[in-house]
Scaffold this active site. Sequence first.
Site: not given
Ligand SMILES: *[C@@H]1O[C@H](CO)[C@@H](O)[C@H](O)[C@H]1NC(C)=O
Length: 512
Positions: A376, A502
């Site tokens: 991500d 988008t």
């Molecule tokens: C990591 O990415 C996911 C998907 O976008 C998100 O739901 C999650 O909150 C994120 N985790 C952190 C620790 O930022």
Amino acid sequence: MRISSLSLLFVLGLAGSATAYPYPYPESGAIQRSESENQAKADAVKEAFQHAWNGYVKYAFPHDELHPVSNGYGDSRNGWGASAVDALSTAIIMGNRDAVQKILDHIETIDFSKTNSEVSLFETTIRYLGGMLSGYDLLQGPAANLAPKETQVDALLAQSKKLGDVLKFAFDTPSGVPYNNLDISSKGNDGSGTNGLAVTGTLVLEWTRLSDLTGDDEYAKLSQKAQSYLLNPQPPSGEPFPGLVGSSIRISNGHFTDEAVSWNGGADSFYEYLIKMYVYDPKRFESYKDRWVLAAESTIKHLQSHPAPRPEITWLASYHNGQQDLSSQHLTCFDGGSFILGGTVLDRQEFIDFGLKLVDGCEATYNQTLTGIGPDSWGWDPKRVPSDQKDFYEKAGFYMDNGSYNLRPEVIESFYYAYRVTGNEIYRDWVWNSFKAINATCRTDSGFAAVSNVNTAGGGAKYDNEESFLFAEVMKYAYLVHAEDAPWQVQKGQKNAFVFNTEAHPVRVAHT
Ligand SMILES: *[C@@H]1O[C@H](CO)[C@@H](O)[C@H](O)[C@H]1NC(C)=O
Ligand SMILES: *[C@@H]1O[C@H](CO)[C@@H](O)[C@H](O)[C@H]1NC(C)=O
Ligand SMILES: *[C@@H]1O[C@H](CO)[C@@H](O)[C@H](O)[C@H]1NC(C)=O
């Protein structure tokens, strides 16, 4: 070596078309796939769509989304059946009559004036309004053979207008910059003093289309007024490089409150829509194109970045307080597609070339992990490498900031643009690899789940959520890249009859 002497001969025979793309072909670009092989791949994506659709219908319809681990459902998008509406244009393009019929039956019944939740103007615009307008454009046009009842096609536009009328009070602010988080029963908002760049700047395609189709120019005017502050940024500090602007806009006067520049989530689709509005109507939106060109040129100059261990890779950094932030996101990976689209439409090879470098960079985040899916978010700042990722960083060029995969489409989306504009089969192969990895890692008995760690065998934990954009975007781009040419496909040059919003909903361009 993957080039057989036979395919080499074939490529030499195609020298005329090869010289049209003057950047180097990767080796496997010489591979040609048979039509039946592409058809089999397109069919495999249809199978995955059908699997997810069946699970959604069985356990979640007409709620917003399936919970694909527990076989429950959620209503995170106002409870109007987000997955159904988001699936419509994909079902049409795949020729899936049963799904199309079920979705049309549902859309007629939605009461957009009622919801228990806070409504996001942006999410509601891109998923619901974009989904219905695209369904209308496709079923009125090249997919007319799929719609049994004309009244149900007309209902798509009538419902779009009703939704626009429910939402339009959002723009009733001193500047015309809308609130994003709305209470539609009280015509209230969350009291925020600012609105974000992406959520302000990713309305104009859908709202302009709504006006063009209904003949009522109010929707276009509202969205273009909000957009005007983004095209003419004030104060000057809000535009640290030509075309690249800050991330937050004051609702009272339309002024930027910061100079934090990036193509990441929160800013992303503002840049995406500048060039897409020009594709939609080059006459009305020439000034949007000029802003995109400035932004693209500044991005190449000031934001491109190369990780120390693998200097051949290109990613976009962010900029804040006079410094680059060396991190990027899966969401950012639409960037390659945006440069390629702009490059082909404007006939500027340097933009196509840079877009292809960004496409390579996003592929590099996919093909270094154990699952074959990219994280991500990731970073490449030598001072911030986590101690347990040192070896991975040296090999891959990045470390993972957030290793989850949330069924996002952007990497496959840019592979799709790269394939459509260059004709190079390598990008189809990359879509296929990604799609197989997602199918192998995220699939559950009822659908597809987000996963916690793309660099663990199996992807780690499965999260109990299936975002509606799995239907709208992942399935659509993975299918289209292997499918035959069609009026809704992205075309080289200025021949596009549709432009994708988008959320990957194809909207018919204005001048055809
Ligand atoms: C990591 O990415 C996911 C998907 O976008 C998100 O739901 C999650 O909150 C994120 N985790 C952190 C620790 O930022
Ligand atoms: C991995 O990604 C790079 C782009 O950085 C590409 O050149 C290479 O071909 C990819 N490998 C495979 C196996 O697809
Ligand atoms: C996707 O997963 C299903 C279930 O495991 C499998 O039957 C199918 O062949 C897979 N498709 C691809 C393209 O790998």
